[in-house]
Design an enzyme around this catalytic site. Structure first.
Site, PDB file in Angstrom:
ATOM      1  N   GLU A   1      12.514   0.618  -1.459  1.00 24.17           N
ATOM      2  CA  GLU A   1      11.581   1.668  -1.860  1.00 24.17           C
ATOM      3  C   GLU A   1      11.823   2.911  -1.016  1.00 24.17           C
ATOM      4  OE1 GLU A   1       7.582   0.279  -1.987  1.00 24.17           O
ATOM      5  OE2 GLU A   1       8.211  -1.647  -2.813  1.00 24.17           O
TER       6      GLU A   1
ATOM      7  N   LYS B   1       4.426 -13.085   3.124  1.00 24.99           N
ATOM      8  CA  LYS B   1       4.849 -14.171   2.222  1.00 24.99           C
ATOM      9  C   LYS B   1       4.868 -15.506   2.949  1.00 24.99           C
ATOM     10  CE  LYS B   1       7.487 -11.016  -0.682  1.00 24.99           C
ATOM     11  NZ  LYS B   1       8.790 -10.345  -0.802  1.00 24.99           N
TER      12      LYS B   1
END
Ligand SMILES: NC(=O)c1ccc[n+]([C@@H]2O[C@H](COP(=O)([O-])OP(=O)(O)OC[C@H]3O[C@@H](n4cnc5c(N)ncnc54)[C@H](OP(=O)(O)O)[C@@H]3O)[C@@H](O)[C@H]2O)c1
Length: 434
Positions: free
Chosen positions: A192, A207
């Protein structure tokens, strides 16, 4: 009578939402068959109504208020694809309180508020699923919730971030330095504009939080995992890894030890022969070792519109089937939320690990002895050491340690860094070869 459609409200129609709408249209019949009846998107929320979108909303009403969707009477199920915590948290909480099942791809939300949301789901009897929040298309959470639900895992090692894995793979394969590999990741859409959450390891830690809660059935607080990222990784470290038979990966590690659960995120040397060493580029992999099942590796695309949407779709079909079964009086829930047992966690300071250390020093007598003394003083012993002469009277020393207490190695490296004969900050990377 044909089955009544399942009415879906989608919060957010960006990368993943667009992918989901596309799959719902392209695979309409197969999805209806799998779900036991048609799925109809009745409402969609976005932030900017004027934005041009590739997705066709069909007959869905498109608005800008996520709360209005979770309060509406023409929605049976909510899919949250906005990201972030506000307004995702209040919207998901309210939907669950109303008894509406919720599917989300939002790792940040679940890492931060998962336990409260699961409790709200348990109170109302609604289900909360978030397969797409970890490992993209890889069905790891469903596996941990179902077939592997009663397994006792001793080790979980994940490559959970496609951006950093792409950068490390590109450095290794093409001999590019960190910033060139980051530029390549950006230009191919694997990073990004602001990749700091990926590079710092924070995304992997979120995660790992979600995976560890399921795999080890224990509470893991958001932000409690010791985390190091790959910023500053040098090409020379990858070359040295190769020379010693390793590759460098950013790992999320969960390990049961006699002293407690060891959870950490950091770059590590792993042996080239490990299956995880073959997880390259934007792919993710989750290695699990269970007492009954032994070793297994789950592998697949960790992000992207369609892989992530496919994971959302898997949850959607599972919820639709639950509802149909409920309608016919069958047992419905995916299983009550896993009972989380408190388990002692060990600090990264007390983890025992091997290290790779690279030093640039003055090429003069006595330097090696000074280094050996600092290591010995911290109870760190050396397994292998190489010295290569450099230019301008400097020498490069690379050493691999035996297993030692993590804090002791870091103390020794700090003491070595303070020596006047050491020319720059040492490089130190853990070795993971369990
Ligand atoms: N992209 C991936 O590959 C991937 C992979 C795994 C998980 N995820 C997760 O999936 C979720 C969505 O990611 P994404 O990449 O699809 O994000 P995205 O492209 O930025 O899309 C977000 C969508 O949510 C809408 N939105 C944001 N705030 C809103 C608000 N306050 N009210 C109404 N709508 C709002 C946006 O509206 P506008 O379109 O009008 O701006 C946009 O449609 C995130 O939780 C992400 O972590 C993504």
């Amino acid at each position: 009578m044909p089955p009544t459609p399942l009415r879906v409200g989608i919060l957010g129609c960006g990368v993943v939402g667009t992918g989901l709408l596309r799959l719902l249209v392209d695979r309409e019949r197969a999805i209806a068959e799998a779900a036991g009846g048609p799925i109809r998107v009745t409402r969609i929320a976005v932030r900017d109504l004027g934005k041009r979108r590739e997705a066709d909303p069909g007959k869905a009403a498109v608005g800008i208020d996520p709360m209005a969707i979770v309060e509406s009477d023409d929605v049976d199920l909510v899919i949250e694809l906005m990201g972030g915590v506000d307004p995702a948290y209040p919207a998901v909480l309210r939907a669950l309180e109303r008894g509406l099942p919720v599917i989300t791809a939002n790792k940040h939300l679940i890492s931060l508020h998962g336990p409260e949301l699961e409790a709200a789901a348990a109170r109302s009897g609604a289900s909360l699923r978030h397969e797409a929040s970890v490992g993209g298309v890889i069905p790891v959470l469903q596996s941990l919730d179902q077939g592997l639900r009663t397994e006792r895992f001793t080790l979980l090692v994940g490559i959970l971030n496609g951006t950093t894995n792409f950068i490390l793979s590109t450095m290794e394969r093409e001999g590019r330095d960190f910033s060139e590999a980051l530029d390549a990741a950006r230009s191919l859409g694997f990073a990004e504009a602001d990749p700091s959450l990926d590079l710092s390891g924070a995304d992997t830690a979120q995660k790992l939080t979600l995976l560890a809660r399921k795999a080890f059935r224990t509470d893991v607080a958001h932000g409690s995992i010791a985390t190091e990222g790959i910023v500053g990784m040098e090409l020379e470290d990858l070359r040295q890894a190769d020379r010693f038979g390793y590759v460098v990966k950013l790992l999320g590690i969960g390990q049961r030890t006699p002293e407690g659960l060891d959870l950490r995120v950091h770059p590590a040397f792993i042996p080239k022969r490990y299956l995880l060493a073959a997880v390259r580029d934007e792919f993710n992999g989750v290695y699990l070792r269970g007492e009954a099942s032994g070793s297994m590796l789950l592998y697949g695309k960790g992000a992207g519109a369609l892989p992530t949407a496919q994971a959302v779709l898997g949850d959607l079909i599972a919820v639709a089937r639950e509802r149909r079964m409920r309608g016919t009086g069958g047992s419905t829930k995916p299983g009550s939320p896993p009972s989380h047992e408190p388990e002692a966690k060990i600090s990264i300071d007390d983890v025992r690990t091997k290290y790779y250390v690279r030093l640039l020093v003055d090429d003069q007598p006595g330097v090696l002895a000074q280094i050996a003394q600092r290591l010995g003083g911290s109870l760190v012993s050396v397994a292998q050491m190489f010295q290569e002469p450099g230019v301008r009277g400097e020498a490069s020393i690379t050493l691999l340690t035996h297993e030692a207490r993590d804090r002791d190695v870091r103390d020794a490296v700090a003491a070595i860094a303070a020596l006047p004969t050491v020319r720059r900050a040492p490089r130190a990377i853990r070795i993971f070869d369990r």
